[in-house]
Design an enzyme around this catalytic site. Sequence first.
Site, short mmCIF file in Angstrom:
data_model
loop_
_atom_site.label_atom_id
_atom_site.label_comp_id
_atom_site.label_asym_id
_atom_site.label_seq_id
_atom_site.Cartn_x
_atom_site.Cartn_y
_atom_site.Cartn_z
N LYS A 33 0.85 -1.20 0.00
CA LYS A 33 0.00 0.00 0.00
C LYS A 33 0.88 1.25 0.00
O LYS A 33 2.09 1.16 0.25
CB LYS A 33 -0.90 -0.02 1.24
CG LYS A 33 -0.14 0.03 2.56
CD LYS A 33 -1.07 -0.25 3.74
CE LYS A 33 -0.30 -0.27 5.05
NZ LYS A 33 -1.13 -0.75 6.17
N TYR A 253 18.51 28.20 8.56
CA TYR A 253 17.35 28.95 9.06
C TYR A 253 17.31 28.93 10.58
O TYR A 253 17.54 27.89 11.21
CB TYR A 253 16.05 28.33 8.55
CG TYR A 253 15.74 28.65 7.11
CD1 TYR A 253 15.51 29.96 6.69
CD2 TYR A 253 15.66 27.63 6.18
CE1 TYR A 253 15.20 30.23 5.37
CE2 TYR A 253 15.35 27.90 4.85
CZ TYR A 253 15.12 29.20 4.45
OH TYR A 253 14.83 29.47 3.15
#
Length: 357
Positions: A33, A253
Amino acid sequence: MRPARALIDLQALRHNYQLAREISGAKALAVIKADAYGHGAVRCAQALEGQADGFAVACIEEALELRAAGIRAPVLLLEGFFEADELPLIIEHDFWCVVHSLWQLEAIEQATLSKPLTVWLKLDSGMHRVGLHPKDYHDAYQRLLASGKVAKIVLMSHFARADELDSTSSEEQVAVFTAASQGLSAQVSLRNSPSLMGWPNVSSDWVRPGLMLYGATPFGEGQAIDARLQPVMTLESKVICVRELPAGEPVGYGARFVTQKPMRIGVVAMGYADGYPRHAPTGTPVLVAGQRSQLLGRVSMDMLCVDLTDVAEAGLGSTVELWGKNILASEVAAAADTIPYQIFCNLRRVPRLYCGV
Ligand SMILES: *Cc1c(COP(=O)(O)O)cnc(C)c1O
């Protein structure tokens, strides 16, 4: 060309499938899946077809993709149908169908079917997600038989805490399952990867390995059996820029990392837009030029920084393994406070290159 890529070793996938079969002594549905947990469902199914007893997916859309690619093996829909109008397609393509709720049972009773269905009748043995209540289980089985619309029924359930080897939860679930299925003569399917790897005494005619097929361990603490798995995916990229920084300089950042000493830093073409976890902190392991090193500072969308200070041979163009055969996906997941399932499923944008076909 951007050097970020995921190498998928199909030979390792076949090895892990064989291992699941061997340690369980059972038939195994390869759970592919969510695009085979990010590894590519069609390629994985093609690699396993001929070897696998069948496949399992989450929904008919995923199952149809396999049939369209020519996969003829049995395919189980782990959540059955979402709407009754999927039933004709389920019949047409010979999909096997989980029934986890009374509304699905009623829909089958009311449907006109051109051929009988194979149903995997799911019991809620304690996880309380989907599955029939134990008091309804016998009756549901009898109603499916009486409907005349079902050729075969497999009894199934699913574990909530099989990855916790010190929990008694799995044994309690087995006891609930055993009581609820008393007197029903049908094959049984209980085991996912953690129960298959960690609970050798649970008996199951069919097992449903997912994560272990991809060579990752579901356990937080390493287990002996982990060593027999072969990681299938190697997520790698290259150093695209090198910086020499003195002490006291921020990186990335938010200046989440500040050098405490002179350092050499490599910028790698890999970021959270590729599925690398943004929450992986400074210190998350990476492999640079064959040597273990660490992530530094915040992961950006397209880039991240790694420590080259002690990796003298590393420089511009060096190969970086984010996870794979040396840096386990489970290690990276643990560092980022998530699970290998999620970091695999999050993979995107990077091209997948297959070997071991
Ligand atoms: C996803 C899934 C599996 C596979 O679980 P793993 O832990 O990846 O082995 C098995 N059974 C069901 C019902 C599932 O939804």
